[in-house]
Design a protein around this motif. Structure first.
Motif, mmCIF file in Angstrom:
data_model
loop_
_atom_site.group_PDB
_atom_site.id
_atom_site.type_symbol
_atom_site.label_atom_id
_atom_site.label_comp_id
_atom_site.label_asym_id
_atom_site.label_seq_id
_atom_site.Cartn_x
_atom_site.Cartn_y
_atom_site.Cartn_z
ATOM 1 N N LEU A 172 3.796 -9.643 -4.092
ATOM 2 C CA LEU A 172 4.329 -8.491 -4.805
ATOM 3 C C LEU A 172 4.521 -7.277 -3.904
ATOM 4 N N ALA A 173 3.795 -7.226 -2.806
ATOM 5 C CA ALA A 173 3.855 -6.062 -1.925
ATOM 6 C C ALA A 173 3.914 -6.509 -0.466
ATOM 7 N N VAL A 174 4.529 -5.674 0.349
ATOM 8 C CA VAL A 174 4.628 -5.948 1.785
ATOM 9 C C VAL A 174 4.212 -4.695 2.548
ATOM 10 N N ALA A 175 3.518 -4.906 3.655
ATOM 11 C CA ALA A 175 3.088 -3.797 4.496
ATOM 12 C C ALA A 175 4.086 -3.608 5.633
ATOM 13 N N GLU A 176 4.469 -2.376 5.887
ATOM 14 C CA GLU A 176 5.347 -2.040 6.998
ATOM 15 C C GLU A 176 4.566 -1.175 7.972
ATOM 16 N N HIS A 177 4.444 -1.647 9.199
ATOM 17 C CA HIS A 177 3.592 -0.999 10.191
ATOM 18 C C HIS A 177 3.970 0.472 10.363
ATOM 19 N N GLN A 181 -8.946 -4.404 -0.397
ATOM 20 C CA GLN A 181 -8.989 -5.717 -1.057
ATOM 21 C C GLN A 181 -7.968 -5.783 -2.181
ATOM 22 N N ALA A 182 -7.823 -4.688 -2.921
ATOM 23 C CA ALA A 182 -6.856 -4.652 -4.019
ATOM 24 C C ALA A 182 -5.425 -4.802 -3.494
ATOM 25 N N ILE A 183 -5.114 -4.079 -2.420
ATOM 26 C CA ILE A 183 -3.775 -4.155 -1.833
ATOM 27 C C ILE A 183 -3.516 -5.562 -1.287
ATOM 28 N N GLN A 184 -4.518 -6.139 -0.657
ATOM 29 C CA GLN A 184 -4.367 -7.490 -0.117
ATOM 30 C C GLN A 184 -4.100 -8.492 -1.231
ATOM 31 N N GLU A 185 -4.702 -8.274 -2.390
ATOM 32 C CA GLU A 185 -4.462 -9.145 -3.545
ATOM 33 C C GLU A 185 -2.973 -9.156 -3.902
ATOM 34 N N LEU A 186 -2.353 -8.001 -3.917
ATOM 35 C CA LEU A 186 -0.924 -7.904 -4.227
ATOM 36 C C LEU A 186 -0.070 -8.533 -3.128
#
Length: 272
Positions: A80-85, A70-75
């Motif tokens: 502010l943040a992007v997820a790379e598979h 949940q914290a990461i999803q907030e960013l």
């Protein structure tokens, strides 16, 4: 990479210092997001750098995996943040801020053979690029015909394109120009020539006298987010500009969508 240091309660080289405050009425996942956000804002986590993994955050804070997610999803929602598979979550890289100043359409730029985007990009040392150019004759949306002061069924030339700076897409724009001005000129060609379409409009005898801009913000459509490569939570500016000649005729309306994190609107306004 991120080492647990029990006596200091930190992850790696001071990236995360604080622990969770159990007495706070702020949700735990938001407290974690606050600390990660602060680390990004003060440079402890730099652009392109990988955030601590879920396992490292779980160990550091002593919380459940869902809380960390949940914290990461907030960013991610804040852009502010992007997820790379398969690689993890990274601090989002941001293109250099472009100052959208009030003199960007000054005639001196056109005399130098530079359209506004080229002049602005050079001012910040960036490499400009234009792609996805499409030119057609069409009946414009009602909002555009009203700004051009033409009948709703009047045909205009529509010229759309995407602007990139240092390879990053930052802006989508569609110009609507009366056919009697655009037809038979380089406005109808992918390369509109030195100084851009405003130089071509002036070549046709319509000396530009003023511009009126309306700026609003909203979330992007799915297509806009795709074309501008926007991460979740990143808003856009919508800027609609009307150009008028010395006779007061509206000679162009430009409907522009700009990445909200790539622009700073900066205007100088007289006090008299």
């Amino acid at each position: 990479m991120y080492r647990r240091v029990k006596e200091l309660g930190v992850v790696s080289e001071g990236i995360l210092i604080d622990q969770i405050d159990p007495s706070s009425d702020r949700a735990v996942f938001r407290q974690i997001a606050d600390q990660l956000r602060q680390a990004i804002e003060n440079g402890r986590l730099r652009e392109g750098e990988k955030l601590p993994s879920e396992a490292e955050l779980i160990e550091h804070y002593g919380v459940a995996r869902m809380t960390v997610r949940q914290a990461i999803q907030e960013l991610r929602n804040e852009g502010l943040a992007v997820a790379e598979h398969g690689r993890g979550v990274f601090v989002r890289r941001r293109p250099p801020v472009k100052r959208l100043a009030s003199d960007r359409f000054a005639r001196r730029h056109r005399k130098d053979g530079k359209a506004a985007f080229l002049a602005e990009s050079e001012a910040v040392g960036a490499k400009p690029q234009v792609d996805h150019i499409a030119i057609s004759e069409m009946q414009p949306p009602q909002e555009i015909s009203e700004r051009l002061r033409i009948a709703p069924d009047t045909t205009v030339v529509a010229r759309s394109r995407r602007y990139l700076r240092d390879g990053h897409p930052v802006e989508l724009a569609t110009s609507y120009i009366p056919v009697e001005i655009a037809r038979g000129t380089q406005i109808m060609e992918p390369n509109s020539g030195p100084g851009g379409i405003y130089a071509r409009i002036e070549d046709q005898g319509h000396t530009l006298e003023r511009f009126v801009e309306d700026v609003s913000t909203r979330m992007p459509t799915r297509e806009e987010a795709k074309l501008l490569n926007l991460s979740a939570g990143t808003p856009v500016f919508r800027l609609i500009r009307t150009a008028y000649d010395l006779e007061g005729m509206a000679v162009e309306v430009c409907d522009t969508i700009m990445s909200g994190d790539a622009f700073l609107l900066s205007y100088e306004l007289p006090a008299h």
